[in-house]
Write an enzyme that holds these catalytic residues in place. Structure first.
Site, short mmCIF file in Angstrom:
data_model
loop_
_atom_site.label_atom_id
_atom_site.label_comp_id
_atom_site.label_asym_id
_atom_site.label_seq_id
_atom_site.Cartn_x
_atom_site.Cartn_y
_atom_site.Cartn_z
N ASP A 100 0.87 -1.18 0.00
CA ASP A 100 0.00 0.00 0.00
C ASP A 100 0.91 1.23 0.00
O ASP A 100 1.44 1.63 1.04
CB ASP A 100 -0.91 -0.01 1.22
N LYS A 164 -6.48 3.62 -3.56
CA LYS A 164 -6.96 3.61 -2.17
C LYS A 164 -7.27 5.02 -1.72
O LYS A 164 -6.51 5.95 -1.99
CB LYS A 164 -5.88 2.96 -1.29
N LYS A 193 -9.78 0.46 -3.03
CA LYS A 193 -9.75 0.17 -1.60
C LYS A 193 -10.18 1.43 -0.86
O LYS A 193 -9.57 2.49 -1.02
CB LYS A 193 -8.36 -0.27 -1.15
#
Length: 233
Positions: A100, A164, A193
């Site tokens: 991430d 994300k 996400k």
């Protein structure tokens, strides 16, 4: 992808969307052990933990379906590209399945799109050479719609796996509106996400219906326990 539309409680299985997360700077080994035990119990998609705990989490999750995710350039994203590459390589050596990566938010706010494109174009070959998953965090709560759309264009073209919404460190976390905007402007193969401030089943379900295919949550157990009994895990 459009399978979220009209999804019912019965067939959602919300546990499968969740990255069970702990990223506070005071994280203890005991916290990671508890997180991984809960992730195994509820069959979450992944755990997301600080880079220094990747080896521990990977060991604790052996012979389970739960992936090990960690963060790169967290939480502000303004590390040098070379530093992010080094962090990424070390995380993968330690066993991370998913990265991430926080985008350089300052570069985004300054409209330095060449920097943003250069950053992701250097990271992608490193991550994809090892067949790992990349989720790019853009901190949508501090961006304008135009900035979000430009990010969707650049990261979509780069071939990332997920965009994300948030690190959880900004004042504003995930919103249904941001997820909908992502979905409108990302290519179909790019997933979303949502993270930041997801604390109950109702909000989690709204984000999934808007287009999210992963949820970053620290309140994961409360979310699944608040789900309708028909869902099952």
């Amino acid at each position: 992808m459009s399978w979220q539309r009209g999804i019912t409680d019965k067939d959602m299985h919300i546990n499968r969307y969740i990255d069970h997360t702990i990223l506070k700077p005071t994280t203890l080994i005991a916290d990671v052990e508890k997180l991984c035990a809960e992730a195994r119990q509820y069959a979450f998609a992944a755990v997301c933990i600080p880079p220094n705990f990747v080896k521990t989490a990977k060991s604790l999750l052996q012979e389970s379906t739960v992936k090990t995710a960690t963060v790169i350039g967290f939480p502000f994203g303004y590390s040098a590209v070379e530093a992010k590459i080094a962090e990424t390589v070390l995380a993968m050596v330690d066993g991370a399945d998913e990265l991430d990566v926080v985008a350089n938010i300052s570069a985004i706010k300054n409209g330095d799109w060449l920097y943003i494109a250069n950053e992701i174009n250097h990271l992608m070959p490193v991550i994809k050479s090892k067949h790992k998953t990349i989720k790019v965090i853009i901190e949508s709560g501090v961006l304008t719609n135009d900035e979000i759309i430009k990010c969707c264009d650049i990261y979509g073209a780069a071939g990332i796996d997920y965009l994300k919404t948030s690190t959880g460190y900004a004042e504003k976390g995930a919103t249904v509106e941001a997820v909908q905007l992502f979905r409108r402007y990302l290519p179909g193969q790019a997933q979303i996400k949502a993270s930041g401030g997801i604390r109950d089943y109702t909000f989690a379900k709204q984000l999934i219906e808007a287009g999210a295919t992963r949820l970053g949550c620290s309140a994961s157990v409360a979310i699944v326990q608040g789900a309708p009994a028909t869902e099952g895990y």
